[in-house]
Every structure is written in structure tokens, then in C-alpha cells.
Motif scaffolding. Structure first.
Motif, mmCIF file in Angstrom:
data_model
loop_
_atom_site.group_PDB
_atom_site.id
_atom_site.type_symbol
_atom_site.label_atom_id
_atom_site.label_comp_id
_atom_site.label_asym_id
_atom_site.label_seq_id
_atom_site.Cartn_x
_atom_site.Cartn_y
_atom_site.Cartn_z
ATOM 1 N N ILE A 79 0.853 -1.189 0.000
ATOM 2 C CA ILE A 79 0.000 0.000 0.000
ATOM 3 C C ILE A 79 0.889 1.240 0.000
ATOM 4 O O ILE A 79 1.782 1.374 0.831
ATOM 5 C CB ILE A 79 -0.954 0.010 1.213
ATOM 6 C CG1 ILE A 79 -1.911 -1.194 1.144
ATOM 7 C CG2 ILE A 79 -1.747 1.320 1.259
ATOM 8 C CD1 ILE A 79 -2.774 -1.360 2.381
ATOM 9 N N THR A 80 0.651 2.139 -0.957
ATOM 10 C CA THR A 80 1.462 3.351 -1.048
ATOM 11 C C THR A 80 0.712 4.595 -0.568
ATOM 12 O O THR A 80 1.321 5.519 -0.052
ATOM 13 C CB THR A 80 1.917 3.598 -2.502
ATOM 14 O OG1 THR A 80 0.763 3.693 -3.342
ATOM 15 C CG2 THR A 80 2.838 2.490 -2.971
ATOM 16 N N ARG A 81 -0.616 4.609 -0.760
ATOM 17 C CA ARG A 81 -1.377 5.813 -0.438
ATOM 18 C C ARG A 81 -2.813 5.453 -0.094
ATOM 19 O O ARG A 81 -3.388 4.540 -0.672
ATOM 20 C CB ARG A 81 -1.346 6.765 -1.625
ATOM 21 C CG ARG A 81 -2.013 8.092 -1.363
ATOM 22 C CD ARG A 81 -1.854 9.022 -2.525
ATOM 23 N NE ARG A 81 -2.490 8.411 -3.697
ATOM 24 C CZ ARG A 81 -2.836 9.062 -4.788
ATOM 25 N NH1 ARG A 81 -2.582 10.332 -4.896
ATOM 26 N NH2 ARG A 81 -3.401 8.454 -5.798
ATOM 27 N N ILE A 82 -3.394 6.228 0.821
ATOM 28 C CA ILE A 82 -4.815 6.123 1.153
ATOM 29 C C ILE A 82 -5.397 7.523 1.032
ATOM 30 O O ILE A 82 -4.894 8.467 1.639
ATOM 31 C CB ILE A 82 -5.031 5.578 2.573
ATOM 32 C CG1 ILE A 82 -4.443 4.167 2.702
ATOM 33 C CG2 ILE A 82 -6.520 5.574 2.928
ATOM 34 C CD1 ILE A 82 -4.480 3.594 4.101
ATOM 35 N N THR A 83 -6.453 7.649 0.232
ATOM 36 C CA THR A 83 -7.084 8.938 -0.032
ATOM 37 C C THR A 83 -8.571 8.854 0.254
ATOM 38 O O THR A 83 -9.221 7.878 -0.117
ATOM 39 C CB THR A 83 -6.897 9.335 -1.512
ATOM 40 O OG1 THR A 83 -5.523 9.212 -1.858
ATOM 41 C CG2 THR A 83 -7.376 10.737 -1.780
ATOM 42 N N GLU A 84 -9.118 9.896 0.898
ATOM 43 C CA GLU A 84 -10.570 9.966 1.067
ATOM 44 C C GLU A 84 -11.205 10.247 -0.288
ATOM 45 O O GLU A 84 -10.684 11.035 -1.072
ATOM 46 C CB GLU A 84 -10.946 11.104 2.017
ATOM 47 C CG GLU A 84 -11.033 10.691 3.448
ATOM 48 C CD GLU A 84 -11.516 11.824 4.334
ATOM 49 O OE1 GLU A 84 -12.355 11.538 5.197
ATOM 50 O OE2 GLU A 84 -11.043 12.967 4.181
ATOM 51 N N THR A 85 -12.340 9.607 -0.540
ATOM 52 C CA THR A 85 -13.053 9.826 -1.792
ATOM 53 C C THR A 85 -14.549 9.624 -1.575
ATOM 54 O O THR A 85 -14.968 8.985 -0.606
ATOM 55 C CB THR A 85 -12.528 8.881 -2.899
ATOM 56 O OG1 THR A 85 -13.194 9.181 -4.127
ATOM 57 C CG2 THR A 85 -12.753 7.422 -2.560
ATOM 58 N N HIS A 86 -15.322 10.167 -2.474
ATOM 59 C CA HIS A 86 -16.770 9.930 -2.512
ATOM 60 C C HIS A 86 -17.147 9.391 -3.893
ATOM 61 O O HIS A 86 -18.267 9.545 -4.345
ATOM 62 C CB HIS A 86 -17.533 11.210 -2.188
ATOM 63 C CG HIS A 86 -17.388 11.627 -0.763
ATOM 64 N ND1 HIS A 86 -16.376 12.440 -0.330
ATOM 65 C CD2 HIS A 86 -18.095 11.290 0.343
ATOM 66 C CE1 HIS A 86 -16.481 12.610 0.974
ATOM 67 N NE2 HIS A 86 -17.507 11.916 1.409
#
Length: 142
Positions: A79-86
């Protein structure tokens, strides 16, 4: 091993319920009992998916499960990145309050853990190199 249930978004549920009510009403008016049976089975299937969507962190593995349709595993070290999204794209997530998880192989998965900040913290403990992009960090929103 820690299990995180999917957040169930009330807005998403309301839209689905509204569509089913309107469709079922029309099917009853048309006396289309086969269509009504199909709608009922579809509603039961969606309810099952919502109830059986969860994410498990087991050692260095993130497991994503959604009903009997989806069972995937990911190495947390990838895992490189976690981003909030809708993003409303089809995903193993029962809410539009989602996290997009990017992997070093270019793949991604969109999920919606109910306790998303605890979930992120748990992943960061196992892979401190993960970049986190959140709008807010208020635990009161969980």
C-alpha cells in the motif's frame, strides 16, 4: 486479526429503497408478480451484500470481503497511499464515505470502513510509509 465492518451510508440506502419502492409499486399495479419476486430477491441480495461487507487486517494482509461475490487479499507492505473519496464507482463499500487504497503495482481498491481512522492507524502501524490524504481527522465523524 482485526475486522472492520463497512460503513452503511444512509443516503445510499435511501436512494436504493426509493428505487425499489417505486419499481415495486409499478409492478404491483401491473400485477407483475414475477417482476415483484425478482425485485424482492434483488433487495435481499443487496441487503446481504451490505451486511456482509467487511475488511480484515490479519498480520501483513488486508482482506476485503463483500458477500459471497468478492474476497480479495492485499499485502499491506504494497500500500502506497490512502485517499478519502466519494467516488460512486462500484466497489466493496456500502457508503459513499470511502477510502481509495493505492498499491505499488498500480492497482487500487475503494472501501468504506465504519471506523476509518482506526483502520488507517492500524494499516500505518504495519506500513509507516503509507501516504495519507484526508480532508479531516476528526474522530467525531466516525
Amino acid at each position: 486479526m482485526k475486522v472492520y465492518k463497512s460503513k452503511i451510508g444512509i443516503g445510499l440506502v435511501l436512494v436504493i429503497v426509493l428505487v425499489f419502492i417505486i419499481s415495486s409499486y409499478n409492478l404491483i399495479l401491473d400485477k407483475s408478480w414475477g417482476g415483484l419476486l425478482f425485485m424482492t430477491l434483488t433487495a435481499a441480495f443487496i441487503a446481504h451484500l451490505f451486511h456482509q461487507t467487511y475488511y480484515t487486517i490479519d498480520g501483513n494482509i488486508l482482506k476485503v470481503k463483500s458477500g459471497f461475490l468478492l474476497k480479495q487479499s492485499y499485502e499491506i507492505s504494497q500500500i502506497t497511499r490512502i485517499t478519502e473519496t466519494h467516488n460512486p464507482i462500484s466497489a466493496p463499500a456500502a457508503s459513499l464515505d470511502r477510502l481509495e487504497i493505492n498499491l505499488d503495482n498500480g492497482k487500487n481498491v475503494i472501501i468504506s470502513p465504519k471506523l476509518k481512522y482506526d483502520f488507517i492507524d492500524d494499516l500505518k502501524k504495519r506500513n509507516p510509509k503509507i501516504k495519507i490524504e484526508l480532508r479531516t481527522r476528526s474522530k467525531a465523524k466516525q
